[in-house]
Design a protein around this motif. Structure first.
Motif, PDB file in Angstrom:
ATOM      1  N   GLN A 123       0.055 -12.729 -13.048  1.00  0.00           N
ATOM      2  CA  GLN A 123      -0.690 -13.533 -14.017  1.00  0.00           C
ATOM      3  C   GLN A 123       0.126 -13.725 -15.295  1.00  0.00           C
ATOM      4  OE1 GLN A 123      -4.304 -11.378 -14.672  1.00  0.00           O
ATOM      5  NE2 GLN A 123      -5.171 -11.836 -12.659  1.00  0.00           N
ATOM      6  N   SER A 124       0.754 -12.653 -15.750  1.00  0.00           N
ATOM      7  CA  SER A 124       1.515 -12.705 -16.998  1.00  0.00           C
ATOM      8  C   SER A 124       2.697 -13.661 -16.900  1.00  0.00           C
ATOM      9  CB  SER A 124       2.014 -11.306 -17.374  1.00  0.00           C
ATOM     10  OG  SER A 124       0.934 -10.444 -17.634  1.00  0.00           O
ATOM     11  N   ALA A 125       3.311 -13.742 -15.724  1.00  0.00           N
ATOM     12  CA  ALA A 125       4.455 -14.646 -15.551  1.00  0.00           C
ATOM     13  C   ALA A 125       4.049 -16.086 -15.823  1.00  0.00           C
ATOM     14  CB  ALA A 125       5.023 -14.507 -14.141  1.00  0.00           C
ATOM     15  N   LEU A 126       2.881 -16.471 -15.324  1.00  0.00           N
ATOM     16  CA  LEU A 126       2.392 -17.829 -15.566  1.00  0.00           C
ATOM     17  C   LEU A 126       1.996 -18.012 -17.021  1.00  0.00           C
ATOM     18  CD1 LEU A 126       1.315 -20.635 -14.740  1.00  0.00           C
ATOM     19  CD2 LEU A 126      -0.845 -19.517 -14.159  1.00  0.00           C
ATOM     20  N   LEU A 127       1.256 -17.064 -17.562  1.00  0.00           N
ATOM     21  CA  LEU A 127       0.719 -17.219 -18.909  1.00  0.00           C
ATOM     22  C   LEU A 127       1.809 -17.207 -19.971  1.00  0.00           C
ATOM     23  CD1 LEU A 127      -2.345 -14.941 -18.270  1.00  0.00           C
ATOM     24  CD2 LEU A 127      -2.434 -17.378 -18.732  1.00  0.00           C
ATOM     25  N   GLU A 128       2.875 -16.444 -19.740  1.00  0.00           N
ATOM     26  CA  GLU A 128       3.990 -16.451 -20.686  1.00  0.00           C
ATOM     27  C   GLU A 128       4.715 -17.793 -20.655  1.00  0.00           C
ATOM     28  OE1 GLU A 128       6.438 -13.088 -19.842  1.00  0.00           O
ATOM     29  OE2 GLU A 128       4.835 -11.642 -20.245  1.00  0.00           O
ATOM     30  N   ALA A 129       4.875 -18.357 -19.459  1.00  0.00           N
ATOM     31  CA  ALA A 129       5.511 -19.674 -19.347  1.00  0.00           C
ATOM     32  C   ALA A 129       4.654 -20.744 -20.019  1.00  0.00           C
ATOM     33  CB  ALA A 129       5.734 -20.018 -17.874  1.00  0.00           C
ATOM     34  N   MET A 130       3.331 -20.616 -19.897  1.00  0.00           N
ATOM     35  CA  MET A 130       2.423 -21.542 -20.570  1.00  0.00           C
ATOM     36  C   MET A 130       2.619 -21.497 -22.075  1.00  0.00           C
ATOM     37  SD  MET A 130      -1.036 -20.734 -18.407  1.00  0.00           S
ATOM     38  CE  MET A 130      -2.026 -20.947 -19.873  1.00  0.00           C
ATOM     39  N   GLN A 131       2.769 -20.301 -22.601  1.00  0.00           N
ATOM     40  CA  GLN A 131       2.887 -20.129 -24.042  1.00  0.00           C
ATOM     41  C   GLN A 131       4.235 -20.611 -24.565  1.00  0.00           C
ATOM     42  OE1 GLN A 131       0.525 -19.163 -26.042  1.00  0.00           O
ATOM     43  NE2 GLN A 131       1.711 -19.034 -27.936  1.00  0.00           N
ATOM     44  N   GLU A 132       5.301 -20.280 -23.846  1.00  0.00           N
ATOM     45  CA  GLU A 132       6.646 -20.582 -24.328  1.00  0.00           C
ATOM     46  C   GLU A 132       7.109 -21.988 -23.963  1.00  0.00           C
ATOM     47  OE1 GLU A 132       8.084 -18.515 -26.302  1.00  0.00           O
ATOM     48  OE2 GLU A 132       6.562 -16.959 -26.040  1.00  0.00           O
ATOM     49  N   GLY A 133       6.558 -22.547 -22.885  1.00  0.00           N
ATOM     50  CA  GLY A 133       7.005 -23.867 -22.447  1.00  0.00           C
ATOM     51  C   GLY A 133       8.324 -23.843 -21.711  1.00  0.00           C
ATOM     52  N   ASN A 134       8.733 -22.658 -21.285  1.00  0.00           N
ATOM     53  CA  ASN A 134       9.976 -22.543 -20.529  1.00  0.00           C
ATOM     54  C   ASN A 134       9.938 -21.291 -19.668  1.00  0.00           C
ATOM     55  OD1 ASN A 134      11.024 -20.259 -22.184  1.00  0.00           O
ATOM     56  ND2 ASN A 134      11.154 -21.824 -23.774  1.00  0.00           N
ATOM     57  N   VAL A 135      10.930 -21.179 -18.795  1.00  0.00           N
ATOM     58  CA  VAL A 135      11.078 -20.023 -17.915  1.00  0.00           C
ATOM     59  C   VAL A 135      12.444 -19.402 -18.178  1.00  0.00           C
ATOM     60  CG1 VAL A 135      11.398 -19.315 -15.502  1.00  0.00           C
ATOM     61  CG2 VAL A 135       9.530 -20.868 -16.111  1.00  0.00           C
ATOM     62  N   THR A 136      12.481 -18.084 -18.283  1.00  0.00           N
ATOM     63  CA  THR A 136      13.743 -17.373 -18.479  1.00  0.00           C
ATOM     64  C   THR A 136      14.097 -16.615 -17.211  1.00  0.00           C
ATOM     65  OG1 THR A 136      13.290 -17.110 -20.841  1.00  0.00           O
ATOM     66  CG2 THR A 136      14.985 -15.698 -19.887  1.00  0.00           C
ATOM     67  N   SER A 137      15.310 -16.841 -16.725  1.00  0.00           N
ATOM     68  CA  SER A 137      15.777 -16.155 -15.522  1.00  0.00           C
ATOM     69  C   SER A 137      17.212 -15.700 -15.744  1.00  0.00           C
ATOM     70  CB  SER A 137      15.700 -17.087 -14.305  1.00  0.00           C
ATOM     71  OG  SER A 137      16.168 -16.437 -13.136  1.00  0.00           O
ATOM     72  N   PHE A 138      17.440 -14.402 -15.616  1.00  0.00           N
ATOM     73  CA  PHE A 138      18.768 -13.809 -15.808  1.00  0.00           C
ATOM     74  C   PHE A 138      19.376 -14.237 -17.145  1.00  0.00           C
ATOM     75  CE2 PHE A 138      18.056 -13.341 -11.338  1.00  0.00           C
ATOM     76  CZ  PHE A 138      18.712 -12.172 -10.981  1.00  0.00           C
ATOM     77  N   GLY A 139      18.541 -14.238 -18.172  1.00  0.00           N
ATOM     78  CA  GLY A 139      19.015 -14.522 -19.516  1.00  0.00           C
ATOM     79  C   GLY A 139      19.186 -15.987 -19.857  1.00  0.00           C
TER      80      GLY A 139
END
Length: 327
Positions: A123-139
């Motif tokens: 759930q947090s993975a989706l909600l954090e992306a909603m808040q930030e407007g982006n996805v972070t992967s390997f920095g």
């Protein structure tokens, strides 16, 4: 692109009219979903399975000519299943390298179906992306498309196999809406529409560029200090330690709405003003969004839950007792 006030009203109402060709009933729900999209917010929709939530969101994406994805949340769903992950690929010289494989979250309109069936980590993975407007992967940061709108559905908490969303995560949704069962006349119409050879067709009314322009217009709507003060006092009245809180809040509420609640009310009221063809926000616009903007941000205490007090009742009490003009 120059969009006038009349254009805004015409486009948004046409969006709803097109959706109504497919969806029976739920007029208010559809309106609030459109308003949330124009406020750059997200919606949490609660209701039992089978009420047409997927069809509603898919139809919205067709009318807006936007990309649509659906994620079915399950207990074994992992964060990478949503956001994406790095995979090993070979280049033209057969050298191995990492490449980011985008997940289904890289879309314009995302239906997160039964979000409370997944674990809190997912759930947090989706909600954090909603808040930030982006996805972070390997920095490395990967921006999500614009517009990006999430409609998350959840089953009633009493149902088995659910993981309730934490209060801090619920706060990330602009509105919380509830779907009830259709009435007899609506059910007859649903059967007539869905058991024929062809489903009704919808026309494209807007696109990503137009939606982004409409969102900018919402932010530019002026709001008077007196109306702004009214919205702020409503939020403060949900907090039991506040001087504005009525007796029902002091007795039954554990935690009131956060500043995000005030932001949701102001933005929603601005959008509704444009929806009605006005360039100024009224007290009525504020009251129109108070319940969907605050109902998931107010936490009842033990006494409130034991006595069957509802958040809607508390909010209505605040609206009915709080004067429009404060001292």
């Amino acid at each position: 692109m120059n969009i006038t006030l009349e254009d805004f009203t015409e486009i948004t109402h046409r969006i709803q009219e097109e959706i109504n060709k497919v969806i029976v009933g739920y007029q208010d729900v559809i309106t609030y979903i459109i308003i949330a999209l124009l406020c750059n917010g997200h919606v949490l929709l609660e209701g039992v399975p089978g009420l047409g939530k997927t069809l509603m969101v898919k139809t919205l994406s067709e009318v807006l000519d936007l990309k649509f994805s659906r994620i079915q949340f399950t207990p074994d769903l992992m964060p990478a299943d949503i956001t994406g992950t790095n995979i090993i690929v070979s280049d033209e010289k057969d050298r191995k390298q990492f490449k980011f494989q985008e997940g289904p979250i890289f879309t314009n309109i995302l239906l997160a179906d039964e979000i409370n069936r997944a674990t809190p980590k997912t759930q947090s993975a989706l909600l954090e992306a909603m808040q930030e407007g982006n996805v972070t992967s390997f920095g490395k940061i990967y921006p999500l498309p614009k517009p990006f709108f999430v409609l998350a559905t959840q089953n009633p908490i009493e149902m088995e196999g659910t993981y309730p969303l934490p209060e801090a995560q619920m706060d990330r949704f602009l509105f919380k809406l509830e779907l009830s069962y259709p009435k007899k006349e609506e059910l007859i119409e649903i059967i007539d529409r869905t058991t024929n050879i062809e489903m009704p067709k919808v026309n494209k009314v807007a696109n990503d560029t137009i939606i982004e322009e409409l969102k900018k217009m919402v932010r530019l709507v002026p709001i008077s200090n007196i109306v702004k003060d009214y919205a702020i006092r409503i939020v403060l009245a949900t907090q039991p330690e506040s001087d504005f809180a009525p007796e029902i809040v002091k007795r039954y509420v554990k935690y009131g709405a956060s500043p995000r609640g005030a932001q949701a009310i102001i933005l929603g009221a601005k959008a509704f003003a444009l929806w009605e063809g006005r360039s100024n926000v009224s007290f009525k616009d504020v009251r129109r969004v108070v319940i969907p903007a605050l109902k998931h941000r107010i936490i009842l205490n033990f006494e409130g839950e034991a006595e069957g007090i509802t958040v809607d009742k508390i909010i209505n009490e605040i609206i009915n007792t709080l004067p429009e003009v404060g001292k």
